[in-house]
Design an enzyme around this catalytic site. Structure first.
Site, PDB file in Angstrom:
ATOM      1  N   ASN A   1     -10.105  -0.115  -0.462  1.00 34.58           N
ATOM      2  CA  ASN A   1      -8.576   0.115  -0.479  1.00 34.58           C
ATOM      3  C   ASN A   1      -8.083  -0.614  -1.542  1.00 34.58           C
ATOM      4  O   ASN A   1      -8.188  -1.777  -1.799  1.00 34.58           O
ATOM      5  CB  ASN A   1      -8.120  -0.857   0.836  1.00 34.58           C
ATOM      6  CG  ASN A   1      -6.637  -0.844   1.214  1.00 34.58           C
ATOM      7  OD1 ASN A   1      -5.818  -0.363   0.125  1.00 34.58           O
ATOM      8  ND2 ASN A   1      -6.208  -1.191   2.265  1.00 34.58           N
TER       9      ASN A   1
ATOM     10  N   HIS B   1      -3.339   7.603   1.810  1.00 34.02           N
ATOM     11  CA  HIS B   1      -3.813   6.147   1.216  1.00 34.02           C
ATOM     12  C   HIS B   1      -5.212   6.015   1.654  1.00 34.02           C
ATOM     13  O   HIS B   1      -5.416   6.007   2.876  1.00 34.02           O
ATOM     14  CB  HIS B   1      -2.615   5.218   1.974  1.00 34.02           C
ATOM     15  CG  HIS B   1      -3.103   3.701   1.735  1.00 34.02           C
ATOM     16  ND1 HIS B   1      -3.564   3.168   0.396  1.00 34.02           N
ATOM     17  CD2 HIS B   1      -3.233   2.584   2.724  1.00 34.02           C
ATOM     18  CE1 HIS B   1      -3.944   1.765   0.691  1.00 34.02           C
ATOM     19  NE2 HIS B   1      -3.797   1.615   2.053  1.00 34.02           N
TER      20      HIS B   1
ATOM     21  N   CYS C   1       0.821  -1.137   0.025  1.00 29.00           N
ATOM     22  CA  CYS C   1      -0.002   0.122  -0.024  1.00 29.00           C
ATOM     23  C   CYS C   1       0.799   1.369  -0.012  1.00 29.00           C
ATOM     24  O   CYS C   1       0.470   2.255  -0.238  1.00 29.00           O
ATOM     25  CB  CYS C   1      -0.792   0.084   1.115  1.00 29.00           C
ATOM     26  SG  CYS C   1      -2.003  -1.332   1.086  1.00 29.00           S
TER      27      CYS C   1
END
Length: 324
Positions: A281, A251, A114
């Site tokens: 996500n 993020h 990520c």
């Protein structure tokens, strides 16, 4: 004069299939309310059968090139951040290079889960500042739906697929914090926390791609602290303060992490670009997706000071301060 890596163009791509939270109620002991209250996610996009990470990345790159007003012949390098490549090798970046008919330059992947796009931006910035490249396409692209355990309600409802891209260009600047472009980067990792977020397969272990595993609560506690710290360090290196920031572009993992980080930085949520409700996500794709959507919506404007921050498996985390 100082050479900066300045954003010349931005673009993104989301697969056509939209999966609302309610769809998971058919197969899991979960609900739309449960997912929303714990993550802020309302829907996400899943790649179609046969639709690959490199295909998503290529479309996002084309949109970024169009936004930049450039042709592929103007590009020196492609850097792709991904943890879900089409194949073990070659890289997604070289596949994108081929699809874009780019016969010059070089292309490679970066893998920091990520945090991948922050790492890729830092790589691209170094290429430009060192004179190795004048223009670089930086892409975050993922098909995390391919590595989900669909029986694990704590993880499979959180992730989605997509891609976002920036075109960075070398420009001469004054060398002050008022410059456009990347002002500072901060990267970190700590392998002691690797069990908090990992995939239980790989080439040299199981010979399979494996499924994603996550320890949600411990990871949450690490995330807010580390994201706040790295954002502060990047801004400090850039010679600017939190109060100077126009937009946090985080993020997009969990709305509670996003809110907690903004609160610790002393910034209101109306200074945060939030897309987690629509995308879930998307790992390395989440920051460039948010940048592209924020620009498309008229929120991010030229001259705005941004800080992007992300944390992912490794653990790996980092931040980039840049002026749009």
């Amino acid at each position: 004069m100082t050479i900066r890596a300045v954003v010349r163009g931005v673009g993104h791509y989301l697969p056509k299939r939209v999966v609302e939270n309610a769809e998971f109620e058919e197969t899991l002991d979960t609900s739309d309310e449960w997912i929303r209250s714990r993550s802020g996610i309302e829907r996400r996009h899943f790649a179609a059968e046969g639709e690959t990470t490199s295909q998503l990345a290529t479309i996002a790159a084309r949109h970024a090139l169009q936004n930049a007003g450039l042709d592929i012949s103007d590009i020196d390098a492609i850097v792709v951040a991904t943890s879900t490549p089409d194949l073990t090798f070659p890289s997604v970046a070289t596949m994108v290079q081929n699809e874009l008919n780019m016969e010059q330059g070089f292309a490679y992947d970066v893998q920091a889960v990520c945090a991948g796009f922050v790492y890729a931006l830092t790589n691209a910035n170094a290429l430009i500042v060192s004179g190795q490249a004048k223009r670089v396409i930086v892409i975050g692209a993922e098909t995390f739906s391919r590595i989900m355990d669909w029986t694990d309600r704590s993880t499979c409802v959180l992730f989605g697929d997509g891609a976002g891209a920036l075109v960075l260009e070398a420009q001469e600047c004054a060398g002050t914090s008022d410059d456009r472009g990347i002002l500072a980067c901060d990267l970190n990792s700590d392998g002691r926390y690797r069990q908090m977020l990992y995939v239980d397969g790989g080439v040299s272990t199981t010979g399979t791609s494996g499924k994603l595993r996550m320890q949600g609560n411990p990871l949450f506690r690490q995330a807010v602290e580390k994201l706040t710290s790295t954002a502060h360090k990047a801004l400090e290196k850039a010679g600017v303060a939190e109060t100077d920031v126009d937009w946090i572009v985080p993020h997009q993992a969990n709305i509670r992490i996003i809110q907690g980080t903004a609160r610790k930085m002393g910034l209101p949520m109306d200074k945060v670009i939030v897309t987690v409700q629509d995308h879930g996500n998307t790992s390395a794709a989440s920051i460039p997706l948010a940048l592209s959507v924020g620009h498309e919506n008229g929120q991010i404007k030229q001259g705005d000071l941004l800080v992007t921050e992300a944390i992912g498996g490794g653990l790996a985390w980092g931040a980039v301060a840049l002026r749009w």
